[in-house]
Design a protein around this motif. Structure first.
Motif: not given
Length: 159
Positions: A29, A32-33, A36, A40, A63, A86, A88, A115, A132
Motif C-alpha cells: 500500500a 502504491m501511494e 501513482r 490500483t 489506505l 482514495r 479502498l 483502489y 494489475y
C-alpha cells in the motif's frame, strides 16, 4: 521476512505469521501511494484460509487507516474510506458464477473510483483490468503459519 520496497517487483516473500502477512500488505500500500503509476487493482489468488483478508488488513492500515476489515464473502464488496485518501474497495469473487453476476453489483464502476482488491480472481479472468497487481499466497506445509506471498505486475490475457 524480506522487505518489500519500490524496486522489488516481482517479488516472492515468506511470511511466518498473520502480522507479517499484514506487514507485506501495508508495504505494498505504501508503494502504491508513493508511485501513482502503479496499478490500483490487486487480483488475489490463494486457497481458503491462506491469509488473503489478513493481507487486505495490511493494505487498509495504510489506505484507509482505522477501518475494520472483514471478509466481504456475503456482501461481495466492502468499502473502506478515510478522509483525504482514495477509497479502498475489497471484493470477494468466490460466489461469482458469471459475467452477469459480476456486473449486477456494478463492478465495472469501481476500478476508476479508488483502489480495488479482489479475492478469488480465478473466478473473473474476463474482468481483470489491462494492467494489475497479482498477489498469490500459498501455505507452506508442514509449518502452520508459514506462507509464500508472490507479488507481480501483470497484463490481462486477451485469449
Amino acid at each position: 521476512m524480506q522487505e518489500l520496497n519500490d524496486t522489488s517487483l516481482p517479488v516472492s516473500l515468506t511470511s511466518h505469521s498473520t502480522e507479517e502477512t499484514e506487514a507485506v500488505g501495508a508495504a505494498l500500500a505504501r508503494m502504491m501511494e508513493a508511485d501513482r503509476s502503479m496499478p490500483t487493482f490487486i487480483a488475489m489468488y490463494g486457497d481458503l484460509g491462506v491469509g488473503k483478508t489478513a493481507f487486505v488488513r495490511g493494505l487498509a492500515s495504510v489506505l484507509a487507516p482505522g477501518r475494520a476489515v472483514r471478509s466481504p464473502t456475503f456482501a461481495l464488496v466492502n468499502e473502506y474510506r478515510a478522509a483525504g485518501k482514495r477509497p479502498l474497495f475489497h471484493f470477494d469473487m468466490y460466489r461469482i458464477e458469471s459475467e452477469d453476476d459480476l456486473y449486477s453489483i456494478g463492478f465495472e464502476d469501481y476500478p476508476d473510483a479508488g483502489y480495488c482488491v479482489a479475492e478469488w480472481c480465478e473466478k473473473i479472468p474476463f474482468a481483470l483490468p489491462e494492467v494489475y497487481l497479482e498477489v498469490r499466497i500459498e501455505k507452506c506445509p508442514p509449518e502452520v503459519d508459514k506462507r509464500t506471498i508472490e507479488i507481480a505486475v501483470k497484463e490481462a490475457s486477451l485469449c
